[in-house]
Design a protein around this motif. Sequence first.
Motif, mmCIF file in Angstrom:
data_model
loop_
_atom_site.group_PDB
_atom_site.id
_atom_site.type_symbol
_atom_site.label_atom_id
_atom_site.label_comp_id
_atom_site.label_asym_id
_atom_site.label_seq_id
_atom_site.Cartn_x
_atom_site.Cartn_y
_atom_site.Cartn_z
ATOM 1 N N ARG A 108 12.197 60.470 73.444
ATOM 2 C CA ARG A 108 12.274 61.780 73.206
ATOM 3 C C ARG A 108 11.090 61.976 72.530
ATOM 4 N NH1 ARG A 108 18.154 61.164 73.000
ATOM 5 N NH2 ARG A 108 18.259 61.949 70.995
ATOM 6 N N ARG A 109 11.063 61.375 71.170
ATOM 7 C CA ARG A 109 10.036 61.556 70.494
ATOM 8 C C ARG A 109 8.556 61.206 71.027
ATOM 9 N NH1 ARG A 109 13.658 59.699 66.686
ATOM 10 N NH2 ARG A 109 12.818 57.493 66.860
ATOM 11 N N ASP A 110 8.602 60.165 71.576
ATOM 12 C CA ASP A 110 7.357 59.764 72.170
ATOM 13 C C ASP A 110 6.860 60.662 73.340
ATOM 14 O OD1 ASP A 110 7.511 57.487 70.943
ATOM 15 O OD2 ASP A 110 8.132 56.156 72.657
ATOM 16 N N TYR A 111 7.519 61.430 73.831
ATOM 17 C CA TYR A 111 7.291 62.431 74.975
ATOM 18 C C TYR A 111 7.263 64.046 74.331
ATOM 19 C CZ TYR A 111 7.293 59.665 78.953
ATOM 20 O OH TYR A 111 6.990 58.691 79.957
ATOM 21 N N ASP A 112 7.469 64.003 72.881
ATOM 22 C CA ASP A 112 7.108 65.289 71.881
ATOM 23 C C ASP A 112 8.221 66.228 72.440
ATOM 24 O OD1 ASP A 112 6.010 66.457 69.959
ATOM 25 O OD2 ASP A 112 4.854 67.595 71.222
ATOM 26 N N TYR A 113 9.497 65.596 72.840
ATOM 27 C CA TYR A 113 10.661 66.426 73.368
ATOM 28 C C TYR A 113 10.272 67.737 74.607
ATOM 29 C CZ TYR A 113 12.371 64.577 69.128
ATOM 30 O OH TYR A 113 12.796 63.904 67.815
ATOM 31 N N ASP A 114 9.312 67.005 75.271
ATOM 32 C CA ASP A 114 8.866 68.020 76.402
ATOM 33 C C ASP A 114 9.737 67.771 77.562
ATOM 34 O OD1 ASP A 114 7.401 68.757 78.931
ATOM 35 O OD2 ASP A 114 5.737 68.543 77.967
ATOM 36 N N TYR A 115 10.661 68.811 77.726
ATOM 37 C CA TYR A 115 11.518 68.694 78.837
ATOM 38 C C TYR A 115 11.165 68.308 80.051
ATOM 39 C CZ TYR A 115 15.245 70.239 82.396
ATOM 40 O OH TYR A 115 16.066 69.997 83.118
ATOM 41 N N LYS A 163 15.436 69.080 69.155
ATOM 42 C CA LYS A 163 14.562 68.062 68.637
ATOM 43 C C LYS A 163 15.765 67.036 68.098
ATOM 44 C CE LYS A 163 10.370 70.403 68.685
ATOM 45 N NZ LYS A 163 9.271 70.503 68.232
ATOM 46 N N CYS A 205 16.088 68.376 73.759
ATOM 47 C CA CYS A 205 14.723 68.758 73.608
ATOM 48 C C CYS A 205 14.438 70.080 72.713
ATOM 49 C CB CYS A 205 13.800 68.822 74.891
ATOM 50 S SG CYS A 205 13.821 67.371 75.675
ATOM 51 N N ASP A 242 17.297 63.763 66.885
ATOM 52 C CA ASP A 242 16.640 62.486 66.664
ATOM 53 C C ASP A 242 17.729 61.260 66.528
ATOM 54 O OD1 ASP A 242 14.147 62.969 66.362
ATOM 55 O OD2 ASP A 242 13.758 63.205 64.589
ATOM 56 N N ARG A 250 8.482 66.864 81.133
ATOM 57 C CA ARG A 250 7.819 65.165 81.348
ATOM 58 C C ARG A 250 9.069 64.437 81.100
ATOM 59 N NH1 ARG A 250 4.232 64.612 76.749
ATOM 60 N NH2 ARG A 250 3.932 62.568 77.629
#
Length: 86
Positions: free
Chosen positions: A64-71, A50, A47, A52, A73
Amino acid sequence: MHRAACIRSDPEIWFPDAEAGKDAAYAAASICFNECPVRLECLRRACRLKDDYGIFAGLGPGLRRDYDYDYDRLSKMGNRYRKSLK
């Protein structure tokens, strides 16, 4: 990260190609969620950077992208997923 489960497994499963598909991703997730003592450390790193590519902490780059790299969540979602693998 010397205790990571990925060190003891085939590196190909962590970077599956289109042909390997969901079977390879499931195998990697299963190893992470069932065997890896540093799974959350790995997720935190993926995260932060980032990353990819590849599967980290049992989660693929799309997720990981869908959750915007929010650790926070991702770790909660990962814990729910882990329970479903048992």
